[in-house]
Design a protein around this motif. Structure first.
Motif, PDB file in Angstrom:
ATOM      1  N   PHE A 122      -7.214   7.788 -19.801  1.00 34.83           N
ATOM      2  CA  PHE A 122      -7.436   6.548 -20.540  1.00 34.83           C
ATOM      3  C   PHE A 122      -7.480   5.314 -19.648  1.00 34.83           C
ATOM      4  N   LEU A 123      -7.343   5.506 -18.320  1.00 34.12           N
ATOM      5  CA  LEU A 123      -7.587   4.396 -17.387  1.00 34.12           C
ATOM      6  C   LEU A 123      -9.043   3.954 -17.410  1.00 34.12           C
ATOM      7  N   GLY A 124      -9.920   4.794 -17.957  1.00 28.29           N
ATOM      8  CA  GLY A 124     -11.335   4.461 -18.010  1.00 28.29           C
ATOM      9  C   GLY A 124     -11.705   3.515 -19.134  1.00 28.29           C
ATOM     10  N   ASP A 125     -10.791   3.361 -20.138  1.00 28.13           N
ATOM     11  CA  ASP A 125     -11.127   2.465 -21.239  1.00 28.13           C
ATOM     12  C   ASP A 125      -9.896   1.949 -21.971  1.00 28.13           C
ATOM     13  N   ILE A 126      -9.291   2.750 -22.853  1.00 29.33           N
ATOM     14  CA  ILE A 126      -8.367   2.167 -23.831  1.00 29.33           C
ATOM     15  C   ILE A 126      -7.098   1.582 -23.219  1.00 29.33           C
ATOM     16  N   PHE A 127      -6.594   2.144 -22.117  1.00 30.73           N
ATOM     17  CA  PHE A 127      -5.392   1.572 -21.520  1.00 30.73           C
ATOM     18  C   PHE A 127      -5.688   0.200 -20.910  1.00 30.73           C
ATOM     19  N   PRO A 128      -6.669   0.064 -20.012  1.00 34.92           N
ATOM     20  CA  PRO A 128      -6.961  -1.284 -19.515  1.00 34.92           C
ATOM     21  C   PRO A 128      -7.483  -2.230 -20.592  1.00 34.92           C
ATOM     22  N   THR A 129      -8.099  -1.707 -21.637  1.00 35.02           N
ATOM     23  CA  THR A 129      -8.547  -2.577 -22.735  1.00 35.02           C
ATOM     24  C   THR A 129      -7.350  -3.185 -23.454  1.00 35.02           C
ATOM     25  N   GLY A 130      -6.356  -2.361 -23.771  1.00 33.50           N
ATOM     26  CA  GLY A 130      -5.134  -2.885 -24.377  1.00 33.50           C
ATOM     27  C   GLY A 130      -4.398  -3.829 -23.445  1.00 33.50           C
ATOM     28  N   ARG A 158       2.094  -1.436 -26.393  1.00 37.73           N
ATOM     29  CA  ARG A 158       2.902  -1.107 -25.194  1.00 37.73           C
ATOM     30  C   ARG A 158       2.693  -2.138 -24.097  1.00 37.73           C
ATOM     31  N   SER A 159       1.467  -2.628 -23.964  1.00 35.94           N
ATOM     32  CA  SER A 159       1.180  -3.622 -22.927  1.00 35.94           C
ATOM     33  C   SER A 159       1.907  -4.930 -23.207  1.00 35.94           C
ATOM     34  N   ILE A 173       1.881   4.060 -14.371  1.00 37.14           N
ATOM     35  CA  ILE A 173       1.906   5.458 -14.811  1.00 37.14           C
ATOM     36  C   ILE A 173       2.725   6.291 -13.837  1.00 37.14           C
ATOM     37  N   ALA A 174       2.449   6.133 -12.546  1.00 38.72           N
ATOM     38  CA  ALA A 174       3.159   6.919 -11.532  1.00 38.72           C
ATOM     39  C   ALA A 174       4.659   6.631 -11.532  1.00 38.72           C
ATOM     40  N   ASP A 175       5.039   5.378 -11.842  1.00 40.42           N
ATOM     41  CA  ASP A 175       6.461   5.000 -11.872  1.00 40.42           C
ATOM     42  C   ASP A 175       7.157   5.396 -13.168  1.00 40.42           C
ATOM     43  N   GLY A 176       6.398   5.923 -14.125  1.00 41.70           N
ATOM     44  CA  GLY A 176       6.997   6.359 -15.377  1.00 41.70           C
ATOM     45  C   GLY A 176       7.229   5.254 -16.395  1.00 41.70           C
ATOM     46  N   GLN A 177       6.629   4.069 -16.173  1.00 42.99           N
ATOM     47  CA  GLN A 177       6.772   2.997 -17.155  1.00 42.99           C
ATOM     48  C   GLN A 177       6.043   3.321 -18.449  1.00 42.99           C
ATOM     49  N   ILE A 178       4.969   4.089 -18.339  1.00 41.36           N
ATOM     50  CA  ILE A 178       4.180   4.461 -19.505  1.00 41.36           C
ATOM     51  C   ILE A 178       3.418   5.747 -19.206  1.00 41.36           C
ATOM     52  N   TRP A 217      -7.751  -4.067 -13.225  1.00 41.79           N
ATOM     53  CA  TRP A 217      -6.383  -3.704 -13.595  1.00 41.79           C
ATOM     54  C   TRP A 217      -5.944  -2.357 -13.024  1.00 41.79           C
ATOM     55  N   THR A 218      -6.845  -1.649 -12.343  1.00 41.89           N
ATOM     56  CA  THR A 218      -6.593  -0.255 -11.972  1.00 41.89           C
ATOM     57  C   THR A 218      -5.329  -0.055 -11.146  1.00 41.89           C
ATOM     58  N   ASP A 219      -5.188  -0.783 -10.057  1.00 40.80           N
ATOM     59  CA  ASP A 219      -4.065  -0.536  -9.146  1.00 40.80           C
ATOM     60  C   ASP A 219      -2.723  -0.714  -9.853  1.00 40.80           C
ATOM     61  N   ASP A 220      -2.602  -1.766 -10.635  1.00 39.37           N
ATOM     62  CA  ASP A 220      -1.360  -2.033 -11.349  1.00 39.37           C
ATOM     63  C   ASP A 220      -1.061  -0.938 -12.360  1.00 39.37           C
ATOM     64  N   LEU A 221      -2.068  -0.524 -13.125  1.00 39.50           N
ATOM     65  CA  LEU A 221      -1.829   0.447 -14.191  1.00 39.50           C
ATOM     66  C   LEU A 221      -1.560   1.849 -13.635  1.00 39.50           C
TER      67      LEU A 221
END
Length: 390
Positions: free
Chosen positions: A167-175, A204-205, A349-354, A341-345
């Motif tokens: 979902f990094l391709g659309d809905i996560f960065p969109t939100g 969540r954002s 994810i990798a840090d387990g925040q979401i 927004w890619t690097d931050d998101l």
């Protein structure tokens, strides 16, 4: 190869179509490992968006493995690498891309003359999303050609599974962009219309960005339940007055920030308003239903911000411009600048925040895609988000 193909209104079929090939030096071919049906795909399914043609391959939310690259891609991508492909195709070199406004890339829409007629200027090319945005074949398929592939990709870090990053391709960065452009402050009440996939990511954002209170408005029980699980207060707009509840929650002042995560197919709980918009659509006097926009303008606190990630395609009617202007509201809109927004998101994810996979309710094979479109559109079987495996 097999792909989900548009044949007309509410007519999606799993067909055999030609395999994609390298057409330009900056192209790559991706073997799709996972793809999803997005809420904005339903605008094509119901044919509310212009510019679709019979035979178009659907889908703009997908990921996979690089199997071939053009010589112009250089070392940016290598065979065997796992990548998520943003729905916005970007050249990375034009003025807009250099400023980070990727969704309005000046070069990637190969049908820019159509976009200029419709919107005044071209916007970026999009995968699987009408000939107004380039007529590119989509990702609900076994393979996809990715133009400008040296820039239009997100590499998947080791240790993260497909469903965590898809979902990094659309809905996560969109939100995320929806919440960021609302300029959320620690004292803010943020009201979000729509508890579909984008609405869930927006909830969540907003919480990750420090909102004091997040309120979500919808009428589908399972979506409201998921919103509450994410930390939102919920309002069932089929059972209670949105205006009264928001005034109650904010001491009569209204929310500082309002976000439209619904878009052009909004359903008003007010029968007269819904009938009005339906009739105007039927006689082609408006293309988009604006009930959420009207309600946001009415309830938003003066000097507040309206953020609109929900997709609109044409014209709306009966917009309360007097209220918008006199209340001093700021409106921020736009397709998502995914790569900004890619690097931050990815780090979150990798840090387990979401873990964005929380939103998935249905998994199916590509052949079941036509059936899943209808299930998703009709909100049957508690369906919120569908992931397909080619």
């Amino acid at each position: 190869m097999r792909a989900l193909v548009w044949h007309g209104t509410q007519d999606i079929r799993c067909d055999t179509v030609p395999d994609p090939t390298i057409e330009d030096d900056r192209d790559a071919i991706i073997k799709v490992t996972a793809c999803a049906i997005c809420g904005s795909d339903l605008h094509l399914y119901d044919h509310f968006m212009p510019g679709m043609e019979k035979g178009d391959v659907m889908g703009h939310e997908f990921m996979g493995e690089v199997v071939e690259t053009g010589k112009g891609v250089g070392g940016s991508l290598r065979k065997g690498e796992r990548v998520v492909i943003p729905f916005t195709i970007i050249c990375g070199q034009c003025d807009q891309c250099r400023r980070g406004f990727f969704s309005v890339c000046e070069r990637s829409n190969r049908n820019k003359h159509l976009a200029e007629k419709a919107f005044g200027h071209t916007t970026a090319g999009l995968f699987g999303y009408t000939h107004l945005t380039g007529g590119y074949q989509g990702g609900q398929a076994e393979y996809v050609r990715v133009p400008f592939a040296d820039k239009t990709h997100i590499k998947v870090p080791e240790g993260l599974g497909d469903e965590q990053v898809l979902f990094l391709g659309d809905i996560f960065p969109t939100g995320w962009q929806a919440a960021v452009q609302a300029d959320i402050q620690p004292t803010d009440t943020v009201a979000i219309w729509g508890a579909g996939p984008v609405g869930q990511m927006t909830i969540r954002s907003a919480i990750l960005l420090g909102a004091k209170r997040v309120v979500c408005i919808d009428s589908v029980p399972e979506r409201l339940e998921m919103a509450r699980a994410g930390g939102a207060i919920t309002i069932d707009n089929a059972q209670e007055s949105v205006v009264e509840r928001l005034n109650e929650l904010t001491g009569g002042k209204g929310p500082e920030k309002c976000i439209d995560a619904v878009g052009m197919e909004a359903h008003s709980p007010r029968a007269l308003e819904q009938a009005y918009d339906r009739v105007k659509q039927a006689v082609m006097l408006e293309s988009d239903r604006a009930s959420v926009l009207r309600e946001m303008i009415y309830v938003c606190r003066p000097a507040g911000i309206l953020s609109i990630p929900g997709v609109y395609g044409g014209l709306v009617d009966k917009m309360p411009m007097g209220a918008l202007m006199n209340k001093g509201l700021t409106v921020r809109t736009g397709q998502t600048h995914v790569n900004r927004w890619t690097d931050d998101l990815v780090k979150r994810i990798a840090d387990g925040q979401i873990d964005p996979s929380f939103v998935i309710t249905h998994r199916a094979g590509l052949e079941q895609g036509p059936e899943m479109y209808k299930t998703f559109r009709d909100k049957k079987d508690n369906c919120i988000k569908v992931v397909l495996r080619p």
